[in-house]
Scaffold this active site. Structure first.
Site, PDB file in Angstrom:
ATOM      1  CD  GLN A 102      -2.751   1.405   2.329  1.00 43.01           C
ATOM      2  OE1 GLN A 102      -2.107   1.593   3.348  1.00 43.01           O
ATOM      3  NE2 GLN A 102      -4.068   1.544   2.268  1.00 43.01           N
ATOM      4  CE1 TYR A 183      -2.278   9.589   7.811  1.00 39.84           C
ATOM      5  CE2 TYR A 183      -3.650   7.771   7.070  1.00 39.84           C
ATOM      6  CZ  TYR A 183      -2.970   8.425   8.080  1.00 39.84           C
ATOM      7  OH  TYR A 183      -2.986   7.927   9.360  1.00 39.84           O
ATOM      8  NE  ARG A 230      -8.341   0.528   3.220  1.00 41.69           N
ATOM      9  CZ  ARG A 230      -8.194   0.451   4.540  1.00 41.69           C
ATOM     10  NH1 ARG A 230      -7.358   1.239   5.170  1.00 41.69           N
ATOM     11  NH2 ARG A 230      -8.869  -0.437   5.237  1.00 41.69           N
ATOM     12  N   GLY A 322      -9.399  -6.324   9.277  1.00 39.55           N
ATOM     13  CA  GLY A 322      -8.181  -5.709   9.803  1.00 39.55           C
ATOM     14  C   GLY A 322      -7.821  -6.258  11.160  1.00 39.55           C
ATOM     15  NE  ARG A 323     -10.269  -2.485  14.297  1.00 36.87           N
ATOM     16  CZ  ARG A 323     -11.395  -1.878  14.624  1.00 36.87           C
ATOM     17  NH1 ARG A 323     -11.581  -1.443  15.840  1.00 36.87           N
ATOM     18  NH2 ARG A 323     -12.346  -1.707  13.711  1.00 36.87           N
TER      19      ARG A 323
HETATM   20  C1  8OZ Z   1      -3.344   3.582  12.229  1.00 34.25           C
HETATM   21  C2  8OZ Z   1      -2.236   4.241  12.744  1.00 34.25           C
HETATM   22  C3  8OZ Z   1      -1.415   4.924  11.897  1.00 34.25           C
HETATM   23  C4  8OZ Z   1      -1.674   4.953  10.532  1.00 34.25           C
HETATM   24  C5  8OZ Z   1      -4.424   4.508   8.021  1.00 34.25           C
HETATM   25  C6  8OZ Z   1      -2.072   4.129   7.695  1.00 34.25           C
HETATM   26  O1  8OZ Z   1      -5.348   4.761   8.802  1.00 34.25           O
HETATM   27  C7  8OZ Z   1      -3.056   4.306   8.555  1.00 34.25           C
HETATM   28  C8  8OZ Z   1      -2.787   4.288  10.026  1.00 34.25           C
HETATM   29  C9  8OZ Z   1      -3.614   3.598  10.882  1.00 34.25           C
HETATM   30  O2  8OZ Z   1      -4.591   4.440   6.810  1.00 34.25           O
END
Ligand code: 8OZ
Length: 373
Positions: A102, A183, A230, A322-323
């Site tokens: 990713q 992001y 994503r 995920g988790r």
């Molecule tokens: C949790 C902690 C830090 C980064 C995301 C890459 O939420 C992350 C991330 C998740 O996409």
């Protein structure tokens, strides 16, 4: 065990990537890399333990040091990082799995101590995020960003290309463009974080331009069938980022544009990342999803029942967990056999080396044996 018959455990092909089943391991930041962003032998063990997932989407991986917003997250811009990832992909392939990388740039969600020469993080506009990030000196408020100059964008796209090429040399099966979770690319998409006046700001066509240009460039490296994307149209993470003011129009436009690339898949975070699946009023994620003509991976808070149900309704082609993959390396067989799931404590999520990372056992049937009468 669920009574419903399901094809979740049957093979499926997403683009050019053939999966043994429709259970995907979602990208999980675990903060176990070296300070220089090199993945270790622990990563190889961790991912190989989880290779029965139809597809592993490896943890978000910084394309450059500028793209880094959290200490101990891995990268794909140095030879040492490529060599570290090669050990990971070899281990996953030896265990029969598939793994994509990713590609990640955090944009404004960073701290000067993580940036090249201690400079300000970059963003579409100089608007600070809320919140703290994990640095080598512990949790610190994210720093004030500076706006990227228009003439820096071609270099940024080249950074993605180089990381995509590095992912190829590292032996991955493809890449996922991280355009989610507020992001860098999502900061460009949302009008709450993008106040630019050049061709990358203003109308929807402009705010979605960078994601499209990066997808196009990465497809140039990998071919369309090995590139996924994503998106997370509604999450406030990271940095308590306000939603776009017209998410249905904005993400709808982007998804329609993405159709021209014939991507391997679209991967959605349904709701708030790692949080509620509830959606704000006026949001219809299924309607957005239906605009996409290729395979769809659903994600966020799924359990087996929801996965079976959404698959039966034809709403998902695969489901990313995920988790649950943290404490259940053999999640696929546990789901398939109706076995109980172990639960990881939050303290194990980030950092801490091997502990809480590679020490989760596979399901032990004997531990469930009834006590002798
Ligand atoms: C949790 C902690 C830090 C980064 C995301 C890459 O939420 C992350 C991330 C998740 O996409």
């Amino acid at each position: 065990m669920t009574e419903t018959t399901t094809d979740l455990f049957e093979p499926v092909t997403l683009g050019d990537i053939a999966l043994a089943n429709r259970i995907v391991m979602a990208p999980l930041t675990r903060a176990r890399a070296c300070e220089d962003g090199v993945p270790t032998d622990l990563h190889a063990t961790y991912y190989a333990q989880r290779a029965s997932a139809g597809l592993i989407i490896a943890e978000a991986t910084n394309i450059t040091q500028q793209g880094r917003g959290y200490a101990l997250t891995p990268g794909l811009w140095t030879e040492e990082q490529v060599a570290g990832w090669k050990k990971v992909t070899d281990a996953v392939h030896a265990a029969g799995g598939k793994i994509v990388s990713q590609l990640w740039h955090v944009g404004r969600f960073s701290h000067v101590s993580l940036q090249p020469d201690g400079k300000a993080p970059v963003a579409p506009s100089a608007i600070k995020a809320e919140g703290k990030t994990f640095t080598v000196d512990g949790m610190q408020d994210v720093s004030e960003p500076r706006a990227l100059e228009t003439d820096e964008i071609p270099g940024l796209i080249q950074d993605y290309v180089r990381a995509a090429e590095n992912a190829k040399r590292a032996g991955f099966d493809g890449v996922e463009v991280h355009s989610a979770n507020s992001y860098l690319l999502d900061q460009f998409i949302r009008d709450s974080t993008n106040k630019r006046t050049d061709q990358y700001g203003g109308p929807i066509e402009n705010r979605t331009r960078l994601t499209q240009e990066i997808v196009e460039a990465v497809v140039g490296v990998w071919g369309s069938g090995r590139v996924g994307i994503r998106l997370s149209p509604t999450t406030p993470d990271a940095g308590n980022t306000p939603m776009d003011s017209t998410p249905m129009e904005t993400y709808g436009y982007l998804i329609k544009q993405l159709n021209r690339f014939n991507l391997a898949y679209l991967h959605f975070v349904e709701g708030a990342t790692a949080g509620s699946r509830d959606l704000p009023e006026g949001i219809d994620l299924d309607a957005l999803r239906d605009l996409f003509e290729g395979p769809y991976i659903g994600n966020n808070g799924y359990d087996l029942n929801l996965a079976v149900e959404r698959r039966a309704e034809g709403r998902v082609d695969a489901v990313a967990f995920g988790r649950p993959f943290i404490a259940n390396p053999d999640l696929v067989s546990r789901l398939q056999n109706g076995q109980p799931l172990a639960e990881a404590e939050r303290e194990t999520y980030y950092g801490n080396g091997a502990v809480g990372y590679i020490d989760w056992p596979e399901f032990d049937r004997d531990s469930l044996a009834p006590a002798p009468a």
